[in-house]
Design a protein around this motif. Structure first.
Motif, PDB file in Angstrom:
ATOM      1  N   LEU A 183       0.835  -1.209   0.000  1.00  0.00           N
ATOM      2  CA  LEU A 183       0.000   0.000   0.000  1.00  0.00           C
ATOM      3  C   LEU A 183       0.866   1.254   0.000  1.00  0.00           C
ATOM      4  N   ARG A 189      -7.107   1.804   4.124  1.00  0.00           N
ATOM      5  CA  ARG A 189      -6.692   0.457   3.713  1.00  0.00           C
ATOM      6  C   ARG A 189      -5.699  -0.144   4.708  1.00  0.00           C
ATOM      7  N   ASP A 233      -5.436   9.491   2.282  1.00  0.00           N
ATOM      8  CA  ASP A 233      -6.642   9.090   3.022  1.00  0.00           C
ATOM      9  C   ASP A 233      -6.995   7.622   2.738  1.00  0.00           C
ATOM     10  N   GLU A 234      -6.923   7.235   1.445  1.00  0.00           N
ATOM     11  CA  GLU A 234      -7.185   5.837   1.089  1.00  0.00           C
ATOM     12  C   GLU A 234      -6.151   4.920   1.735  1.00  0.00           C
ATOM     13  N   PHE A 235      -4.896   5.358   1.753  1.00  0.00           N
ATOM     14  CA  PHE A 235      -3.832   4.583   2.384  1.00  0.00           C
ATOM     15  C   PHE A 235      -4.160   4.325   3.858  1.00  0.00           C
ATOM     16  N   MET A 266      -1.280   5.801  -6.970  1.00  0.00           N
ATOM     17  CA  MET A 266      -2.428   4.937  -7.234  1.00  0.00           C
ATOM     18  C   MET A 266      -3.551   5.144  -6.220  1.00  0.00           C
ATOM     19  N   ILE A 267      -3.196   5.557  -4.997  1.00  0.00           N
ATOM     20  CA  ILE A 267      -4.180   5.853  -3.972  1.00  0.00           C
ATOM     21  C   ILE A 267      -3.748   7.112  -3.223  1.00  0.00           C
ATOM     22  N   THR A 268      -4.721   7.781  -2.600  1.00  0.00           N
ATOM     23  CA  THR A 268      -4.419   9.001  -1.833  1.00  0.00           C
ATOM     24  C   THR A 268      -3.970   8.610  -0.423  1.00  0.00           C
ATOM     25  N   ALA A 301       1.912   1.876  -3.404  1.00  0.00           N
ATOM     26  CA  ALA A 301       0.789   2.399  -4.194  1.00  0.00           C
ATOM     27  C   ALA A 301       0.637   3.904  -3.997  1.00  0.00           C
ATOM     28  N   VAL A 302       0.855   4.387  -2.768  1.00  0.00           N
ATOM     29  CA  VAL A 302       0.818   5.834  -2.512  1.00  0.00           C
ATOM     30  C   VAL A 302       1.929   6.510  -3.292  1.00  0.00           C
ATOM     31  N   ASP A 354      -8.091  -3.890  -6.232  1.00  0.00           N
ATOM     32  CA  ASP A 354      -8.332  -2.924  -7.310  1.00  0.00           C
ATOM     33  C   ASP A 354      -7.077  -2.159  -7.721  1.00  0.00           C
ATOM     34  N   LEU A 355      -5.912  -2.591  -7.234  1.00  0.00           N
ATOM     35  CA  LEU A 355      -4.661  -1.904  -7.554  1.00  0.00           C
ATOM     36  C   LEU A 355      -3.859  -2.724  -8.554  1.00  0.00           C
TER      37      LEU A 355
END
Length: 170
Positions: free
Chosen positions: A13, A30, A25-27, A21-23, A16-17, A49-50
């Protein structure tokens, strides 16, 4: 499930940040989910979904589906392990692999007693049922292809039950 598995998912994750790929907040959401996970399925949810973010530790996992006088169904998007154990007594197991994330080879270990197992394989796949021992039951291989990708290798025992292997009609 171990803390190491949870930490591995958190590191994915974090990547991904870094890749946008994700913000943040999403990090955070998750990561909280991953750290609270009690099953491998809980961990898969935060990565599913990544694109390109695969938890190799989870992809190589062994999953056992137990069913006694019940029905077990997997369809739509789901992550298929390299080793799948199906224990079915007087029940039905329906596995649709057409929209699933399937590794190149799936080893399916059958223990079926008076039950039914239906496997719907994706286009281009293959299956080998030579290592299945049948007693007062049957294996209906409608795919009849031993060369293809992904490849499903079936073994185990079928006692008074039925295993049907086919492709989707779609």
């Amino acid at each position: 499930m171990s803390d190491a598995e949870r930490e591995h998912v958190v590191s994915l994750l974090n990547k991904a940040v870094g890749r946008g790929m994700i913000t943040l907040d999403e990090f955070t959401v998750r990561t909280d989910t991953a750290l609270a996970a009690t099953t491998r399925a809980d961990l898969n949810v935060v990565l599913v979904d990544l694109p390109g973010m695969v938890n190799n530790e989870l992809a190589h996992a062994r999953t056992e589906l137990k069913n006694t006088m019940s029905t077990t169904t997997r369809k739509g998007h789901w992550v298929v392990p390299q080793e799948l154990v199906i224990r079915n007594t007087l029940g039905t197991t329906n596995l649709d692999f057409t929209a699933a994330e399937v590794p190149p080879v799936v080893n399916v270990d059958l223990d079926v007693s008076l039950g039914t197992v239906k496997l719907v394989l994706p286009a281009g796949s293959s299956v080998n049922v030579d290592a299945v021992e049948i007693t007062a039951g049957e294996v209906k291989d409608k795919v009849r292809s031993t060369v293809g990708n992904p490849h499903f290798q079936l073994k185990g025992v079928v006692r008074g039950g039925t295993v049907v292997i086919k492709r989707s009609k779609r």
